[in-house]
Design a protein around this motif. Sequence first.
Motif, short mmCIF file in Angstrom:
data_model
loop_
_atom_site.label_atom_id
_atom_site.label_comp_id
_atom_site.label_asym_id
_atom_site.label_seq_id
_atom_site.Cartn_x
_atom_site.Cartn_y
_atom_site.Cartn_z
N ALA A 61 -6.65 -32.11 17.02
CA ALA A 61 -5.00 -32.32 16.86
C ALA A 61 -4.60 -31.97 15.76
CB ALA A 61 -5.04 -34.08 16.51
N GLY A 62 -5.10 -30.73 14.82
CA GLY A 62 -4.47 -30.21 13.61
C GLY A 62 -3.63 -29.00 14.29
N VAL A 63 -3.26 -28.55 13.05
CA VAL A 63 -2.13 -27.10 13.32
C VAL A 63 -3.11 -26.05 13.69
CG1 VAL A 63 -0.75 -25.61 12.26
CG2 VAL A 63 -0.34 -28.19 11.52
N MET A 64 -2.49 -25.47 14.66
CA MET A 64 -3.49 -24.15 15.49
C MET A 64 -2.72 -22.94 15.15
SD MET A 64 -5.38 -25.76 18.70
CE MET A 64 -4.13 -26.12 19.55
N GLN A 65 -3.53 -21.95 14.74
CA GLN A 65 -2.98 -20.60 14.53
C GLN A 65 -3.79 -19.70 15.12
OE1 GLN A 65 -1.84 -21.26 9.86
NE2 GLN A 65 -0.95 -19.47 10.79
N ASN A 66 -3.03 -18.94 15.81
CA ASN A 66 -3.86 -17.59 16.49
C ASN A 66 -3.10 -16.43 16.36
OD1 ASN A 66 -2.74 -17.03 19.32
ND2 ASN A 66 -2.82 -19.20 19.07
N PRO A 67 -3.69 -15.05 16.33
CA PRO A 67 -5.17 -15.15 16.05
C PRO A 67 -5.41 -15.52 14.78
CG PRO A 67 -4.18 -12.88 15.99
CD PRO A 67 -3.09 -13.92 16.25
N ARG A 68 -6.81 -15.49 14.42
CA ARG A 68 -7.20 -15.85 12.90
C ARG A 68 -7.08 -14.67 12.02
NH1 ARG A 68 -10.15 -20.36 11.58
NH2 ARG A 68 -9.96 -19.46 9.65
N GLU B 57 3.60 -3.80 15.89
CA GLU B 57 4.23 -5.07 15.61
C GLU B 57 3.05 -6.04 15.51
OE1 GLU B 57 7.75 -6.62 18.20
OE2 GLU B 57 6.10 -7.98 19.09
N ALA B 58 3.36 -7.16 14.89
CA ALA B 58 2.35 -8.33 14.53
C ALA B 58 3.32 -9.31 14.96
CB ALA B 58 1.91 -8.33 13.25
N ARG B 59 2.27 -10.34 15.96
CA ARG B 59 3.03 -11.68 16.40
C ARG B 59 2.04 -12.60 16.24
NH1 ARG B 59 6.82 -11.12 20.43
NH2 ARG B 59 6.01 -13.09 21.87
N LEU B 60 2.27 -13.63 15.17
CA LEU B 60 1.47 -14.71 14.76
C LEU B 60 2.01 -16.13 15.44
CD1 LEU B 60 1.50 -12.27 12.68
CD2 LEU B 60 1.19 -13.98 11.10
N ARG B 61 0.87 -16.73 15.93
CA ARG B 61 1.49 -17.75 16.89
C ARG B 61 0.88 -19.11 15.86
NH1 ARG B 61 -0.23 -14.23 19.97
NH2 ARG B 61 1.00 -13.45 21.36
N CYS B 62 1.79 -20.14 16.23
CA CYS B 62 1.47 -21.61 15.41
C CYS B 62 1.76 -22.67 16.26
CB CYS B 62 2.22 -21.70 14.16
SG CYS B 62 2.03 -23.20 13.37
N SER B 63 0.78 -23.53 16.75
CA SER B 63 1.17 -24.80 17.40
C SER B 63 1.14 -25.96 16.44
CB SER B 63 0.16 -25.16 18.56
OG SER B 63 0.31 -24.11 19.54
N PRO B 64 2.27 -26.77 16.26
CA PRO B 64 2.14 -27.69 15.23
C PRO B 64 1.25 -28.85 15.74
CG PRO B 64 4.14 -27.72 16.39
CD PRO B 64 3.50 -26.42 17.04
N GLN C 37 3.35 -32.04 4.60
CA GLN C 37 3.02 -30.69 5.40
C GLN C 37 1.54 -30.33 5.60
OE1 GLN C 37 5.03 -27.20 4.15
NE2 GLN C 37 7.12 -28.49 3.74
N TYR C 38 1.21 -30.20 6.83
CA TYR C 38 -0.34 -30.19 7.29
C TYR C 38 -0.56 -28.71 7.73
CZ TYR C 38 -0.42 -35.24 7.01
OH TYR C 38 -0.58 -36.43 6.33
N PHE C 39 -1.37 -27.91 7.18
CA PHE C 39 -1.36 -26.58 7.19
C PHE C 39 -2.45 -26.28 8.27
CE2 PHE C 39 0.97 -24.55 3.67
CZ PHE C 39 1.24 -25.53 3.35
N GLY C 40 -2.20 -24.94 9.10
CA GLY C 40 -3.13 -24.55 9.97
C GLY C 40 -4.09 -23.68 9.10
N PRO C 41 -5.13 -22.99 9.85
CA PRO C 41 -6.39 -22.15 9.04
C PRO C 41 -5.79 -20.84 8.84
CG PRO C 41 -6.53 -22.20 11.36
CD PRO C 41 -5.34 -23.24 11.21
#
Lengths: 111, 117
Positions: free
Chosen positions: B2-9, B18-25, B106-110
């Motif tokens: 249920a935490g904040v998810m980020q990809n890619p690691r 180009e770099a695309r960084l994703r974050c799901s709250p 605020q809760y952080f992703g990895p």
Amino acid sequence: TQLLEQSPQFLSIQEGENLTVYCNSSSVFSSLQWYRQEPGEGPVLLVTVVTGGEVKKLKRLTFQFGDARKDSSLHITAAQPGDTGLYLCAGTNSGTYKYIFGTGTRLKVLA
Amino acid sequence: NAGVMQNPRHLVRRRGQEARLRCSPMKGHSHVYWYRQLPEEGLKFMVYLQKENIIDESGMPKERFSAEFPKEGPSILRIQQVVRGDSAAYFCASSLASGGASLYEQYFGPGTRLTVT
């Protein structure tokens, strides 16, 4: 510009020792957060303090917010190797979302 | 999770790509923040978004960097024409709301570690 200075920057201690980390500013904050960050990971929220003079305990960790809400301290009793990490404080002001992060304290607890 | 998810690691890009960084709250959180952390340094605020709105991008370089948080899907931090100086760890955080002490915690992703070669 609001700044948060943390001290010490680095701290290396033996398992079982006590330590205190400080977070200081010349500005008043409405609340202050403490985070711990391990290598390769994101910061993990430990506590939020909002009232001047407030003391919060989390197992062996004791957090205090200064009476004037300009500073905070984190005291760890009987440190363990699992306490190793980067400790960050972050301040916020009422009605704003923006965190001001401190410079960080890198703690290493040796077994 | 249920935490904040980020990809890619971890993301490796050559200069100019180009770099695309994703974050799901976190579930239920509608406020997203992006931070950058250089080695041995603290976290620097980049941008704050709510669904479909950029609220504050004062910490984000005006050129090459952009962020979005669409109605559906994750928040995206995009870096165009990357340079070596963009190498850093990029963290996303989310909060339930803003304005009240516990609401804006605020809760952080990895994090995503970007390396530009």
